[in-house]
Design an enzyme around this catalytic site. Sequence first.
Site, PDB file in Angstrom:
ATOM      1  N   GLY A  87      -2.867  -6.090  -2.943  1.00  0.00           N
ATOM      2  CA  GLY A  87      -1.592  -7.375  -2.953  1.00  0.00           C
ATOM      3  C   GLY A  87      -2.281  -7.411  -1.734  1.00  0.00           C
ATOM      4  O   GLY A  87      -2.297  -9.254  -1.933  1.00  0.00           O
ATOM      5  N   HIS A 130     -10.787   1.068   4.567  1.00  0.00           N
ATOM      6  CA  HIS A 130     -10.446   1.621   5.761  1.00  0.00           C
ATOM      7  C   HIS A 130     -11.617   1.551   6.513  1.00  0.00           C
ATOM      8  O   HIS A 130     -12.055   1.951   7.880  1.00  0.00           O
ATOM      9  CB  HIS A 130      -9.974   2.724   5.284  1.00  0.00           C
ATOM     10  CG  HIS A 130      -8.650   2.951   5.272  1.00  0.00           C
ATOM     11  ND1 HIS A 130      -8.456   3.239   3.644  1.00  0.00           N
ATOM     12  CD2 HIS A 130      -6.673   2.189   5.731  1.00  0.00           C
ATOM     13  CE1 HIS A 130      -6.630   2.438   3.512  1.00  0.00           C
ATOM     14  NE2 HIS A 130      -5.732   2.918   4.769  1.00  0.00           N
ATOM     15  N   GLU A 160       1.592  -2.349  24.838  1.00  0.00           N
ATOM     16  CA  GLU A 160       0.334  -2.634  26.329  1.00  0.00           C
ATOM     17  C   GLU A 160      -0.745  -1.754  25.677  1.00  0.00           C
ATOM     18  O   GLU A 160      -2.285  -2.640  25.646  1.00  0.00           O
ATOM     19  CB  GLU A 160       1.074  -2.543  27.836  1.00  0.00           C
ATOM     20  CG  GLU A 160       1.543  -2.996  28.257  1.00  0.00           C
ATOM     21  CD  GLU A 160       3.576  -3.215  27.661  1.00  0.00           C
ATOM     22  OE1 GLU A 160       3.155  -2.375  27.085  1.00  0.00           O
ATOM     23  OE2 GLU A 160       4.392  -3.757  28.003  1.00  0.00           O
ATOM     24  N   LYS A 199      -2.005  -0.804  23.006  1.00  0.00           N
ATOM     25  CA  LYS A 199      -2.665  -1.806  21.601  1.00  0.00           C
ATOM     26  C   LYS A 199      -3.806  -1.910  22.625  1.00  0.00           C
ATOM     27  O   LYS A 199      -4.910  -2.486  21.328  1.00  0.00           O
ATOM     28  CB  LYS A 199      -1.372  -2.333  20.854  1.00  0.00           C
ATOM     29  CG  LYS A 199      -2.395  -3.166  19.709  1.00  0.00           C
ATOM     30  CD  LYS A 199      -1.257  -3.926  19.373  1.00  0.00           C
ATOM     31  CE  LYS A 199      -1.855  -4.725  18.152  1.00  0.00           C
ATOM     32  NZ  LYS A 199      -2.344  -3.589  16.833  1.00  0.00           N
ATOM     33  N   GLU A 242       0.495 -12.180   0.104  1.00  0.00           N
ATOM     34  CA  GLU A 242       1.730 -11.652   0.931  1.00  0.00           C
ATOM     35  C   GLU A 242       0.598 -12.173   2.674  1.00  0.00           C
ATOM     36  O   GLU A 242       1.611 -11.216   3.401  1.00  0.00           O
ATOM     37  CB  GLU A 242       1.358 -10.247   1.369  1.00  0.00           C
ATOM     38  CG  GLU A 242       1.390  -9.702  -0.380  1.00  0.00           C
ATOM     39  CD  GLU A 242       1.205  -7.697   0.002  1.00  0.00           C
ATOM     40  OE1 GLU A 242       1.382  -7.321   1.010  1.00  0.00           O
ATOM     41  OE2 GLU A 242       1.419  -7.711  -1.520  1.00  0.00           O
TER      42      GLU A 242
HETATM   43  N1  39S Z   1       4.218   1.394   7.416  1.00  0.00           N
HETATM   44  C1  39S Z   1       4.848   0.249   7.355  1.00  0.00           C
HETATM   45  N2  39S Z   1       5.735  -0.389   7.167  1.00  0.00           N
HETATM   46  N3  39S Z   1       3.466  -0.716   6.685  1.00  0.00           N
HETATM   47  C2  39S Z   1       2.785   0.155   7.048  1.00  0.00           C
HETATM   48  O1  39S Z   1       1.824  -0.933   5.869  1.00  0.00           O
HETATM   49  C3  39S Z   1       2.041   0.845   6.646  1.00  0.00           C
HETATM   50  N4  39S Z   1       0.729   1.230   6.417  1.00  0.00           N
HETATM   51  C4  39S Z   1       0.129   2.820   6.327  1.00  0.00           C
HETATM   52  C5  39S Z   1       1.326   3.783   6.432  1.00  0.00           C
HETATM   53  N5  39S Z   1       2.653   3.250   7.171  1.00  0.00           N
HETATM   54  C6  39S Z   1       2.580   2.093   7.484  1.00  0.00           C
HETATM   55  C7  39S Z   1      -0.996   3.025   7.515  1.00  0.00           C
HETATM   56  N6  39S Z   1       0.107   2.297   8.867  1.00  0.00           N
HETATM   57  C8  39S Z   1      -0.401  -1.604  10.747  1.00  0.00           C
HETATM   58  C9  39S Z   1       0.429  -0.926  10.789  1.00  0.00           C
HETATM   59  C10 39S Z   1       0.478   0.678   9.873  1.00  0.00           C
HETATM   60  C11 39S Z   1      -0.605   1.026   9.477  1.00  0.00           C
HETATM   61  C12 39S Z   1      -1.686   0.120   8.760  1.00  0.00           C
HETATM   62  C13 39S Z   1      -1.130  -1.324   9.732  1.00  0.00           C
HETATM   63  C14 39S Z   1      -0.439  -2.841  11.299  1.00  0.00           C
HETATM   64  O2  39S Z   1      -1.501  -3.564  10.727  1.00  0.00           O
HETATM   65  N7  39S Z   1       0.400  -2.818  12.438  1.00  0.00           N
HETATM   66  C15 39S Z   1       0.078  -4.613  13.305  1.00  0.00           C
HETATM   67  C16 39S Z   1      -0.125  -3.613  13.759  1.00  0.00           C
HETATM   68  O3  39S Z   1      -0.358  -3.063  14.848  1.00  0.00           O
HETATM   69  C17 39S Z   1       1.711  -5.149  13.113  1.00  0.00           C
HETATM   70  C18 39S Z   1       1.835  -5.512  11.957  1.00  0.00           C
HETATM   71  C19 39S Z   1       2.848  -6.724  12.539  1.00  0.00           C
HETATM   72  O4  39S Z   1       4.080  -6.152  12.020  1.00  0.00           O
HETATM   73  O5  39S Z   1      -1.288  -4.738  15.109  1.00  0.00           O
HETATM   74  N8  39S Z   1       2.652  -8.271  12.737  1.00  0.00           N
HETATM   75  C20 39S Z   1       3.525  -8.926  12.767  1.00  0.00           C
HETATM   76  C21 39S Z   1       3.585 -10.339  11.684  1.00  0.00           C
HETATM   77  O6  39S Z   1       2.232 -10.352  11.301  1.00  0.00           O
HETATM   78  C22 39S Z   1       3.644  -9.004  14.373  1.00  0.00           C
HETATM   79  C23 39S Z   1       2.207  -9.837  14.683  1.00  0.00           C
HETATM   80  C24 39S Z   1       1.835  -9.452  16.602  1.00  0.00           C
HETATM   81  O7  39S Z   1       1.493  -8.699  16.723  1.00  0.00           O
HETATM   82  O8  39S Z   1       3.944 -10.921  12.626  1.00  0.00           O
HETATM   83  N9  39S Z   1       2.424 -11.175  17.134  1.00  0.00           N
HETATM   84  C25 39S Z   1       2.210 -10.968  17.883  1.00  0.00           C
HETATM   85  C26 39S Z   1       2.776 -10.751  18.689  1.00  0.00           C
HETATM   86  O9  39S Z   1       4.213 -10.370  18.288  1.00  0.00           O
HETATM   87  C27 39S Z   1       1.241 -12.200  18.291  1.00  0.00           C
HETATM   88  C28 39S Z   1       0.426 -12.558  17.313  1.00  0.00           C
HETATM   89  C29 39S Z   1      -0.544 -13.757  17.596  1.00  0.00           C
HETATM   90  O10 39S Z   1      -0.460 -14.688  17.652  1.00  0.00           O
HETATM   91  O11 39S Z   1      -2.397 -13.293  17.473  1.00  0.00           O
HETATM   92  O12 39S Z   1       2.903 -10.171  20.296  1.00  0.00           O
END
Ligand code: 39S
Length: 772
Positions: A446, A708, A16, A18, A498
Amino acid sequence: MKTNVLGYPRIGAKRELKKVSERYWKGTATKTELVEMGKQLKLSNWKLMQNAGIDLIPSNDFSFYDQVLDATLTYGCIPARYQKIKEKESQLDLYFAMARGLQNNEFDVTAMEMTKWFDTNYHYLVPEFTANQEFELFSLKPVHEFKEALAHNITTKPVVLSPVTYLLLGKEKEGGFNRIDLLDNLLPVFYKLIEGLVDAGATYIQIDEPCLALDITDKDREAIKKLYSTLAYKFPELNVILTSYFDCYGDNLETVLQLPVHALHLDLVRCSLQLDDILNATNFKNDKILSLGIIDGRNIWKTNFEDTIATIKKVEAQIGKDNVWLATSCSLLHSPYDLDLEESEEALPVSVKQWLAFAKQKVDELVTLKKLAAGDASKEVLTKLVDNTRALKAKKESSIIHNAAVKARLSLLTAKDSERNAEFLSRQKIQKDQLKLPAYPTTTIGSFPQTKEVRSWRSKFKKKELSLDAYNQLIKQEIEETIRFQEKIGLDVLVHGECERNDMVEYFGEKLEGFAISNFGWVQSYGSRAVKPPILFGDVSRPVPMTVKWSDYAQSLSSKVVKGMLTGPVTILQWSFVRNDQSRSETCKQIALAIRDEVNDLEEVGLQAIQVDEPAIREGLPLRKEHWSAYLSWAVESFKIATSGVADKTQIHTHMCYCEFNDIIQHIANLDADVITIETSRSKMDLLNVFVDFKYPNEIGPGVYDIHSPRVPEVSEIEELLQKASKLLPVDNIWVNPDCGLKTRDWPETKLALENLVQAAKTMRSKLETAY
Ligand code: 39S
Ligand code: ZN
């Protein structure tokens, strides 16, 4: 006996915080909505712990962005570049400007630097200090939160970041001083804060001093002595809980045992041996309560009740029942919220779920353990004990954990499996002939922008509103557009972008055997960003290829070289919840073999370049140097197992970001990747010096575009960076690329920036030609 929770997750069970924060930043939520959400989240955490029966409930563990940034505001250490914002805007907007930077008609300031919180995947904002740094009690957040809870009749234990750890976590922004010398300026502000808390009614205060898990100097230890002795003198009635976590007190133990504190917290999950060290220490005078951190705040496995009760009994026998508390090992910030939300059998089978405890379940474990230790023989409590014993026994004997074929394969590994055939210089020649790339070849790291649209396809697919075929069709279209875009702007080595991946680790967790996935197991990574670490519960294997279909498709669209994209074994290990019944090195090598199969299959279908990312290799370093070499040896071996199954003509890339390479450069070279891309643009190529001084032998792509920030770099800026790199490295070894993946960016700025990047590379090439 008291139960002690060091901190609770704060992003909300369904993220929530976020959602409302991101709306606030966009201007579509009001400040009131945001603040109200914060209040709700705090209250629901406090109530949950109160109802469960926790004795020491934390406050000030909530944060709108980061707890170290909160301390920066509390201690009034606002860098000069925010002065105008400080004067004109609200404290909350100043706070977000420091966290995220601010660019509008009026202001143009960069964010504070972000770095890893110890060995976790959480990032904090690095405090900045000048030689004559002054401090003031600028924000009373800790006091306000204490009062906020009190208004609901909940007396909390404020959590405060110690001034010493605060200083050590920061950075000197100019030469000529040591930041620990600022303590004398900071202490009066700190004591004023404590006074405010005491006046408000706080009787227990948790002072977080995690620098005690690090190798620190005598001078730092003197600073700690000074802090706590003055604190005890000024506030004789206050119960101070000295709290460190993530490793042993180690060399700092002698100092720690002398400190006049009420309670000493021990992380017994990360360092169980220190319990005996302390009980046997000659200067342990039995004048302190020991807070036994026995519930793992960093992992999701159930606590073993029987073993824990035995430990508690032992300590009680030695120091008395009144001197023992039970605690989480560290803040539960690093745990997901609530296992009860996991209803989908598909993602998280009941067989695995029964072994797990998320934050809410950990709170319950703590209370149950207290009851068991007190001899509570009620049916309710005994049933919990029986269930716990049964679940852990089932885990030990489970057939889904052990895979004989995987174990056999691991035992057959030989040194040859982690070495390429030829040495780098021969491979380089073969690859230059094969790939026919121009000088200053351009590529990306990537990922391309993960738009809302792409995420909504995945979300609909998961909710079964979109068929697999329809989803795959959309992904194919997106890949084609990404390839056409890269061809159009003239990049040399292309990627598929990706778009099919939710996250670079979770995606592989979904495909590999030995992993389970949660639906709501989100953990804060930084600010509003979270990750959902996959749960690695058993021997790892790769039943079917994971990325080959998409990379193969991307390559089929273009005559240019397409690079396959994988996450490396160390990073998958580091960013997952990992089993605790075998060594991390063994688990890592199992992952390495699975990735090796994928690398080989990518080569098989015709990918000539394959990137295996290891951004977490440095964060995995043990906190104390004495353990570094053991870790580095299996971490490097794992990467090499993953990447050494290919022919010499296949070019292996790797990528690492936001890390200091100084003290591990030899090991980075030992990875023997044909090309490494690193983050260098923010530091204006300073980070490259390590590679230059070391005479790093292989090819290298110093990042020339800071991804960034939404800012688009000019061609001339990129050229300047490339000129600089060209003076430092052999031109034959230089690649041109952004700092990191582009998934958090939007398309418009990505297009402009990459066009400029290609243009800069072209200019560099033409200068080379005229020079000949
Ligand atoms: N660690 C990991 N594991 N991965 C990384 O990329 C990194 N990068 C560094 C260091 N550590 C890392 C920096 N850290 C994110 C998170 C960590 C980061 C950098 C970026 C990030 O963007 N996370 C996203 C966020 O917080 C979530 C990514 C994700 O898993 O917003 N997305 C899913 C997807 O794409 C779920 C997306 C989502 O929120 O499938 N879906 C919504 C929902 O479920 C619906 C989406 C919609 O309808 O618009 O409610
Ligand atoms: Zn990166």
